[in-house]
Design a protein around this motif. Structure first.
Motif, PDB file in Angstrom:
ATOM      1  N   ASN A 289       0.809  -1.222   0.000  1.00 20.98           N
ATOM      2  CA  ASN A 289       0.000   0.000   0.000  1.00 20.98           C
ATOM      3  C   ASN A 289       0.844   1.274   0.000  1.00 20.98           C
ATOM      4  N   SER A 290       2.149   1.118  -0.009  1.00 18.81           N
ATOM      5  CA  SER A 290       3.021   2.299  -0.012  1.00 18.81           C
ATOM      6  C   SER A 290       2.946   3.012  -1.359  1.00 18.81           C
ATOM      7  N   LYS A 291       3.045   4.318  -1.315  1.00 18.95           N
ATOM      8  CA  LYS A 291       3.066   5.127  -2.531  1.00 18.95           C
ATOM      9  C   LYS A 291       4.334   5.967  -2.547  1.00 18.95           C
ATOM     10  N   PRO A 292       5.011   6.052  -3.694  1.00 18.70           N
ATOM     11  CA  PRO A 292       6.275   6.794  -3.734  1.00 18.70           C
ATOM     12  C   PRO A 292       6.071   8.274  -3.447  1.00 18.70           C
ATOM     13  N   MET A 305       8.671   4.294  -0.342  1.00 19.60           N
ATOM     14  CA  MET A 305       9.132   3.576  -1.534  1.00 19.60           C
ATOM     15  C   MET A 305      10.412   4.195  -2.099  1.00 19.60           C
ATOM     16  N   ILE A 306      11.372   4.398  -1.217  1.00 24.53           N
ATOM     17  CA  ILE A 306      12.631   5.036  -1.591  1.00 24.53           C
ATOM     18  C   ILE A 306      13.745   3.994  -1.605  1.00 24.53           C
ATOM     19  N   PRO A 307      14.496   3.882  -2.708  1.00 16.72           N
ATOM     20  CA  PRO A 307      15.661   2.985  -2.705  1.00 16.72           C
ATOM     21  C   PRO A 307      16.793   3.584  -1.875  1.00 16.72           C
ATOM     22  N   ILE A 308      17.600   2.741  -1.297  1.00 15.37           N
ATOM     23  CA  ILE A 308      18.700   3.217  -0.465  1.00 15.37           C
ATOM     24  C   ILE A 308      19.697   4.037  -1.289  1.00 15.37           C
ATOM     25  N   MET A 329      28.349  -1.486  -5.038  1.00 14.22           N
ATOM     26  CA  MET A 329      26.973  -1.348  -4.575  1.00 14.22           C
ATOM     27  C   MET A 329      26.177  -2.598  -4.930  1.00 14.22           C
ATOM     28  N   PRO A 330      25.653  -3.321  -3.936  1.00 13.38           N
ATOM     29  CA  PRO A 330      24.812  -4.486  -4.249  1.00 13.38           C
ATOM     30  C   PRO A 330      23.581  -4.065  -5.049  1.00 13.38           C
ATOM     31  N   ALA A 331      23.071  -4.973  -5.861  1.00 12.01           N
ATOM     32  CA  ALA A 331      21.940  -4.644  -6.735  1.00 12.01           C
ATOM     33  C   ALA A 331      20.715  -4.205  -5.946  1.00 12.01           C
ATOM     34  N   TRP A 332      20.505  -4.780  -4.754  1.00 11.23           N
ATOM     35  CA  TRP A 332      19.288  -4.468  -4.000  1.00 11.23           C
ATOM     36  C   TRP A 332      19.235  -3.006  -3.549  1.00 11.23           C
ATOM     37  N   ILE A 333      20.373  -2.342  -3.487  1.00 11.32           N
ATOM     38  CA  ILE A 333      20.389  -0.937  -3.062  1.00 11.32           C
ATOM     39  C   ILE A 333      19.618  -0.062  -4.051  1.00 11.32           C
ATOM     40  N   GLU A 334      19.569  -0.494  -5.307  1.00 10.50           N
ATOM     41  CA  GLU A 334      18.807   0.254  -6.308  1.00 10.50           C
ATOM     42  C   GLU A 334      17.383  -0.252  -6.461  1.00 10.50           C
ATOM     43  N   THR A 335      17.141  -1.513  -6.118  1.00 13.58           N
ATOM     44  CA  THR A 335      15.831  -2.111  -6.411  1.00 13.58           C
ATOM     45  C   THR A 335      14.910  -2.196  -5.198  1.00 13.58           C
ATOM     46  N   ASP A 336      15.446  -2.513  -4.025  1.00 11.46           N
ATOM     47  CA  ASP A 336      14.598  -2.638  -2.834  1.00 11.46           C
ATOM     48  C   ASP A 336      14.100  -1.262  -2.398  1.00 11.46           C
ATOM     49  N   LYS A 337      12.840  -1.201  -2.000  1.00  5.65           N
ATOM     50  CA  LYS A 337      12.235   0.071  -1.586  1.00  5.65           C
ATOM     51  C   LYS A 337      11.935   0.039  -0.086  1.00  5.65           C
ATOM     52  N   PHE A 338      12.099   1.205   0.540  1.00  4.69           N
ATOM     53  CA  PHE A 338      11.890   1.316   1.979  1.00  4.69           C
ATOM     54  C   PHE A 338      11.032   2.537   2.300  1.00  4.69           C
TER      55      PHE A 338
END
Length: 535
Positions: A289-292, A305-308, A329-338
């Motif tokens: 339900n998060s919105k950027p 929904m912010i990438p690290i 930089m691991p790939a998840w730093i660009e793809t995972d959202k927080f």
């Protein structure tokens, strides 16, 4: 004779008293002040001003910025002075009684300018660029409002289109001609970088609707774009033209580029304040339900929904468009959202002062610490070879500057007032510099053309003069699909289409921008964990 001497004696006493009364009062001064050159920053702008506690802070401020603040005028009202007045930047950290009024803070700043920079000024008048609002023949398409009408405006944005872009639409009533000029300067400031002056001679109050294409939407609107100048003429029946007009100014007679040395007591009297800390912080993976979106302001961050990677580029002040500044930089730093919520512990407000502020550079350091703690991150800075621009001279088309004029660069037209963006909506940036060296031009491009220039360019032109120049280009988003010229072919631009920065530099200034590899300080990630520690 005795009576005459008595009268003369009384005259001398009275005169002495009068002179003593006429002698201007001494301005208050800061208890102590630390004045030094500002450290390098990727993007520079003056910040600070109001006191917080017993500290008065200014960061990244030119002497023009400081004068404008001290005397309560706009920077353009500070004229004359040496060429460096708008380019060299200073930090000021000063101490005063926490109860010092805002008026006395300005007087203290005036004292500092005189004592530390030897500033001498006088009041005068100078012809300055302005947008002049007139009513040809004294006529207008606006309707007269009742004299007792209250001033009111209603935006109707998004309801009408011009080409492929929405029009800005505002319906207003109860506005005097002076207030209309002020409104135009506020709502269309990307068209109007200089003040708008009312010379319509229209009396009373007016009602009107004005429709125009935002400067940033002109490329979408294409040939149907409506400039603010067209709108003023078609909707209001008025003319809005860029001219010069005499205005009252402060004229700088003398100022020292090197301030007098700081007192040896600065270290003791002005120790660094403790770094602010986040008192509350939550970091969690974004849910369905998060919105950027979100905001970062005055020690508070609410992001969804912010990438690290975004946080890393902000915390270490990198250009977010540059993929080279973060290494390992691991790939998840660009793809995972927080989703992140963080709030700084703010000092207690002081009565009579503005609420405390967290400086941007402090917030960046706080975010660095938060990321390292919550993601168990370890990093270091080191030099690595990356691609960055070098500027070369090809067939320079540069106008020699008056070496006594003030050095500056700005967004907007040059002295001739010409704006090529009006003829070509695909041009989105108009860049004007006065009395700049090639090295200064390179530094300004890193600030004004961030969509193209990620790292400070190197000047390899071999040009040693100082120049005046104006250049227009299109935003990188409009040129990203434009193919580069074939090998051996000259850089060319379409007069009715998008123009890259490289093309603008070559066709308009006769300079070439070439990407070469050179060592630059980058952030190296040694360790980072994908799951943040518990909130």
């Amino acid at each position: 004779m005795k009576r005459l001497l008595s009268v003369l004696g009384m005259f001398c006493v009275v005169s002495a008293v009068a002179l003593a009364q006429e002698k201007p009062a001494t301005k208050p001064s800061f208890v102590i002040a630390d004045v030094h050159d500002s450290p390098y920053a990727r993007q520079v702008y003056s910040v600070g001003g109001p006191m917080h506690g017993d500290r008065y802070n200014l960061r990244q401020s030119t002497l023009v910025d400081i004068i404008a603040l001290a005397y309560g005028v706009k920077p353009e009202m500070v004229q004359g002075g040496p060429s460096w007045l708008e380019m060299r930047r200073f930090d000021v950290v000063a101490k005063a009684d926490p109860k010092t009024s805002e008026a006395d803070q300005k007087l203290m700043l005036q004292s500092l300018l005189a004592e530390r920079f030897g500033l001498v000024m006088h009041k005068g008048e100078a012809p300055l660029p302005a947008y002049v609002l007139t009513a040809p023949g004294g006529k207008t398409k606006m309707k007269q409002s009742p004299e007792d009408a209250e001033r009111n405006c209603k935006p109707q944005n998004g309801q009408e289109m011009a080409g492929g872009a929405p029009l800005n639409v505002i319906s207003c009533s109860g506005f005097s001609a002076d207030e209309i000029a002020t409104l135009l300067a506020q709502v269309a400031n990307n068209y109007l970088p200089d003040p708008v002056l009312n010379q319509t001679r229209l009396e009373g109050k007016w009602e009107f609707t004005i429709k125009w294409t935002d400067m940033r939407q002109r490329a979408k609107a294409g040939a149907e774009a409506v400039s603010i100048f067209n709108s003023v003429q078609n909707d209001l029946g008025l003319m809005l033209e860029r001219k010069t007009a005499p205005r009252p100014v402060w004229i700088v007679d003398r100022a020292s580029e090197t301030p007098t040395p700081n007192s040896p007591a600065v270290a003791k009297e002005l120790p660094p304040l403790p770094m602010p800390q986040f008192e509350v912080s939550t970091i969690k993976p974004s849910g369905p339900n998060s919105k950027p979106g979100g905001m970062i302001r005055n020690g508070q961050m609410t992001l969804s929904m912010i990438p690290i990677k975004f946080l890393l580029t902000y915390a270490w002040d990198f250009n977010p468009n540059d993929p080279q500044m973060i290494v390992n930089m691991p790939a998840w730093i660009e793809t995972d959202k927080f989703d992140i919520v963080a709030k700084a512990a703010m000092p207690e407000p002081v009565a009579g002062q503005l609420p405390p502020q967290i400086e941007d550079r402090e917030l960046r350091l706080m975010l660095q610490q938060l990321l390292m703690e919550r993601f168990n991150m370890k990093v270091h800075m080191e030099e690595r070879p990356i691609e960055a621009y070098t500027i070369y001279a090809d067939h320079p088309k540069l106008k020699a500057a008056d070496p006594t004029s003030r050095t500056h660069c700005k967004e907007g037209p040059g002295p001739d007032g010409k704006d090529p963006r009006q003829a070509n909506p695909m041009l989105t940036a108009l860049f004007t510099c006065q009395n700049v060296s090639m090295r200064e031009l390179a530094a300004q491009l890193a600030e004004f053309a961030t969509g193209y220039v990620y790292t400070l360019p190197v000047d390899a032109t071999g040009l040693t003069g100082r120049y005046d120049l104006t250049m227009a280009w299109s935003s990188a988003s409009l040129t990203v699909l434009k193919p580069p010229p074939a090998p051996g072919q000259p850089v060319s631009s379409d007069p009715d289409g998008a123009v890259t920065l490289d093309e603008a530099m070559h066709s308009q200034l006769g300079l070439k921008m070439v990407k070469t590899k050179r060592p630059v300080q980058v952030l190296v990630i040694d360790h980072v964990e994908e799951t943040p520690t518990a909130n």
